[in-house]
Write an enzyme that holds these catalytic residues in place. Structure first.
Site, PDB file in Angstrom:
ATOM      1  N   ARG A  47     -16.541  12.960  69.002  1.00 54.71           N
ATOM      2  CA  ARG A  47     -16.746  14.537  68.730  1.00 54.71           C
ATOM      3  C   ARG A  47     -17.540  14.658  67.392  1.00 54.71           C
ATOM      4  NH1 ARG A  47     -11.776  18.257  68.894  1.00 54.71           N
ATOM      5  NH2 ARG A  47     -11.023  16.600  67.380  1.00 54.71           N
ATOM      6  N   LYS A 146      -3.086   1.972  75.329  1.00 52.99           N
ATOM      7  CA  LYS A 146      -1.501   2.340  75.069  1.00 52.99           C
ATOM      8  C   LYS A 146      -1.379   3.487  74.172  1.00 52.99           C
ATOM      9  CE  LYS A 146       1.044   0.748  72.065  1.00 52.99           C
ATOM     10  NZ  LYS A 146       0.666   0.982  70.848  1.00 52.99           N
ATOM     11  N   HIS A 176      -2.779  -5.049  73.690  1.00 50.65           N
ATOM     12  CA  HIS A 176      -3.376  -6.095  73.209  1.00 50.65           C
ATOM     13  C   HIS A 176      -2.604  -7.475  72.681  1.00 50.65           C
ATOM     14  CE1 HIS A 176      -2.051  -4.485  69.472  1.00 50.65           C
ATOM     15  NE2 HIS A 176      -2.068  -5.435  68.655  1.00 50.65           N
ATOM     16  N   GLU A 214       6.178  -5.126  60.232  1.00 55.17           N
ATOM     17  CA  GLU A 214       4.787  -5.031  59.744  1.00 55.17           C
ATOM     18  C   GLU A 214       4.952  -4.540  58.344  1.00 55.17           C
ATOM     19  OE1 GLU A 214       1.870  -2.841  62.487  1.00 55.17           O
ATOM     20  OE2 GLU A 214       3.720  -2.162  63.409  1.00 55.17           O
ATOM     21  N   HIS A 238       4.509  -3.578  73.426  1.00 55.86           N
ATOM     22  CA  HIS A 238       4.630  -5.034  73.287  1.00 55.86           C
ATOM     23  C   HIS A 238       5.886  -5.738  73.230  1.00 55.86           C
ATOM     24  CE1 HIS A 238       0.708  -3.358  71.686  1.00 55.86           C
ATOM     25  NE2 HIS A 238       1.151  -3.047  70.489  1.00 55.86           N
TER      26      HIS A 238
HETATM   27  C1  BG6 Z   1      -0.652  -1.145  67.961  1.00 55.62           C
HETATM   28  C2  BG6 Z   1       0.388  -0.019  67.209  1.00 55.62           C
HETATM   29  O1  BG6 Z   1      -0.239  -1.164  69.297  1.00 55.62           O
HETATM   30  O2  BG6 Z   1      -0.060  -2.385  67.200  1.00 55.62           O
HETATM   31  C3  BG6 Z   1       0.121   0.025  65.730  1.00 55.62           C
HETATM   32  O3  BG6 Z   1      -0.179   1.103  67.795  1.00 55.62           O
HETATM   33  C4  BG6 Z   1       0.735  -1.586  65.025  1.00 55.62           C
HETATM   34  O4  BG6 Z   1       1.149   0.973  65.325  1.00 55.62           O
HETATM   35  C5  BG6 Z   1      -0.231  -2.429  65.734  1.00 55.62           C
HETATM   36  O5  BG6 Z   1       0.291  -1.486  63.904  1.00 55.62           O
HETATM   37  C6  BG6 Z   1       0.313  -3.939  65.678  1.00 55.62           C
HETATM   38  O6  BG6 Z   1      -0.378  -5.052  66.198  1.00 55.62           O
HETATM   39  P1  BG6 Z   1      -0.772  -6.433  65.449  1.00 55.62           P
HETATM   40  O7  BG6 Z   1      -1.631  -6.940  66.602  1.00 55.62           O
HETATM   41  O8  BG6 Z   1      -1.518  -5.944  64.286  1.00 55.62           O
HETATM   42  O9  BG6 Z   1       0.585  -6.900  65.390  1.00 55.62           O
END
Ligand code: BG6
Length: 457
Positions: A47, A146, A176, A214, A238
């Site tokens: 946008r 997602k 991913h 994380e 995930h």
């Molecule tokens: C994403 C989440 O799908 O995955 C994030 O929305 C998260 O909140 C991320 O930080 C973590 O991915 P990775 O590959 O960094 O472990």
């Protein structure tokens, strides 16, 4: 990987956090590796009112910031950036899609990847507007980020409305984690070896622990996170996908549907957590102010876009159970959280202890269980922990570790998971993407009843 020469990737949410931090860098890496030819184009859509040049400057800055220095090459960047265009579109304005039509004119024969990196509440409207503007060609694919909805009803609605415009073979629901090398290696570990299969079951395995810790906070995504929380953001996608790969039966072939059928059976066999079980089998938490590497960081309630009295969880742990002959009675402990002490993602498979202790100097409870640990981040590899005789005149058993480190064997390649999946989306391989029925099976049948929300800190 074979080079793909000509395709158009239309990136909705082109100025968003995901596009800037992960999608564009992943596309650049594919280009730099020579896997994307000169006939390929990336058309970012958002946008924001900016020019193509301003957008290119924005993605260059974010690629430089998010790729390791050796991953960025100025000459390669220039040739990649030349293929990137920017079109200002308000996804809710049907009329704006005419601008996109113009940008795609004359390219009807090319593979068209329509990547929706937006809030799921926009998926239906974007697909409708794409169809009405005549942008959906037989060679089009839509990639859905997602989370796909926020409960089963909204996921079903998205599946139905997107399915009214695209066939199931054209829909790519992305997670991913499935593109990460070590996660794909789980399939190789389980089905490319005979060593583990006899042990991969109840009777041998005591429990499985999957941790995605994380160090990052919500990173400016407070508004999104408020509606999502750790359970929807990480567990529903995930973590459940990792459970599927660990727990599925061997597929009969590597045909995408054969693999996805087996994963679906795992999702359907997950025991619902409802009523009093919510209190005994789950824990939720929220991060408070603290420090990362000596620098103060705000608590969740102080993040932009977060309500002062929010009870959204940033940490969740739960005990999942799978009702099948292979897994009955084996708990899968899942946990994930933001702003934890360090970034650490691993799967630990804990085997049962030896049933009887033979060694006089080793008391029963000091015998450690065997463990197979699959490291996903930041290190990638596999370790096996087992008992060995400690040197000395007596037989005393201690735990030792045998390590396989990805980087030592194969060198390091930057890999977030998106590099592989973007390529698969372009070349049309659905194996690592979720089918409609899988997404629906990942949500509980109805909202969990009987448990008041509780706040654990
Ligand atoms: C994403 C989440 O799908 O995955 C994030 O929305 C998260 O909140 C991320 O930080 C973590 O991915 P990775 O590959 O960094 O472990």
């Amino acid at each position: 990987m074979q080079k793909v020469d000509s395709f158009d990737m239309v990136l909705f949410g082109g100025t968003g956090d995901l596009a800037l931090r992960k999608l564009v860098p992943a596309l650049y890496l594919r280009h730099a590796a020579g896997q994307i030819g000169t006939g390929a184009r990336v058309i970012a859509v958002a946008r924001t009112s900016i020019t193509r040049e301003e957008y290119r400057a924005q993605i260059e800055a974010s690629c430089r910031a998010h790729l390791p220095p050796e991953g960025f090459n100025a000459a390669q960047w220039r040739s990649f950036a030349a293929s990137v265009d920017y079109v200002q579109v308000d996804a809710t304005e049907a009329g704006d899609f005419r601008k996109l039509c113009l940008a795609l004119e004359g390219r009807e024969e090319a593979v068209r990847v329509l990547y929706l990196s937006t809030a799921p509440s926009l998926f239906t409207q974007i697909c409708d507007n794409l169809a009405a503007a005549g942008i959906v060609t037989p060679k089009s694919r839509v990639v859905l980020e997602k989370p796909l909805g926020n409960d089963r009803a909204s996921a079903e609605l998205i599946n139905r409305s997107v399915g009214a415009i695209f066939s199931e073979q054209q829909i790519y629901r992305i997670d991913h984690y499935l593109g990460k090398e070590t996660v794909q290696n789980l399939i190789a570990l389980r089905f490319g070896n005979t060593l583990f299969e006899p042990l991969w079951r109840r009777g041998r395995i005591r429990h499985v622990q999957i941790t995605i810790a994380e160090q990052l906070g919500v990173e400016g995504r407070g508004q999104f996170y408020e509606r999502t929380g750790a359970l929807r953001d990480m567990v529903q996608s995930h973590l459940l996908q990792l459970v599927c790969i660990l727990a599925m039966e061997p597929p009969t072939s590597n045909d995408p549907d054969a693999v996805r059928d087996e994963k679906l059976k795992v999702l359907r066999a997950l025991r619902p957590i409802a009523g009093g079980d919510v209190q005994t089998k789950t824990v939720r938490g929220q991060y408070r102010p603290g420090a990362v590497n000596g620098q103060p960081v705000p608590g969740y309630l102080d993040e932009a876009g977060v309500a002062a009295d929010s009870s959204t969880e940033t940490f969740v742990a739960l005990k999942a159970e799978i009702g099948t002959w292979r897994w009955a009675g084996v708990p899968f402990f899942l946990r994930t959280g933001k702003r934890l002490a360090k970034r650490h993602t691993e799967i630990a498979i804990q085997f049962k202890r030896a049933p009887f202790v033979l060694f006089r100097d080793t008391p029963v409870d000091s015998l450690k269980a065997n463990q197979l640990v699959i490291h996903i981040a930041p290190d990638e590899g596999i370790s096996m922990r087992f008992g060995a005789k400690m040197p000395g005149p007596r037989v005393k058993v201690g735990l030792v570790e045998m390590d396989f480190n990805y980087e030592d064997y194969f060198g390091s390649t930057p890999n977030t998971g998106y590099e592989v999946l973007l390529y698969d989306g372009i070349t049309g391989d659905q194996t690592l993407f979720q089918r409609a029925d899988m997404v629906e099976a990942g949500w509980p049948m109805s909202p969990v009843a009987g448990a008041p929300p509780h706040r654990a800190r």
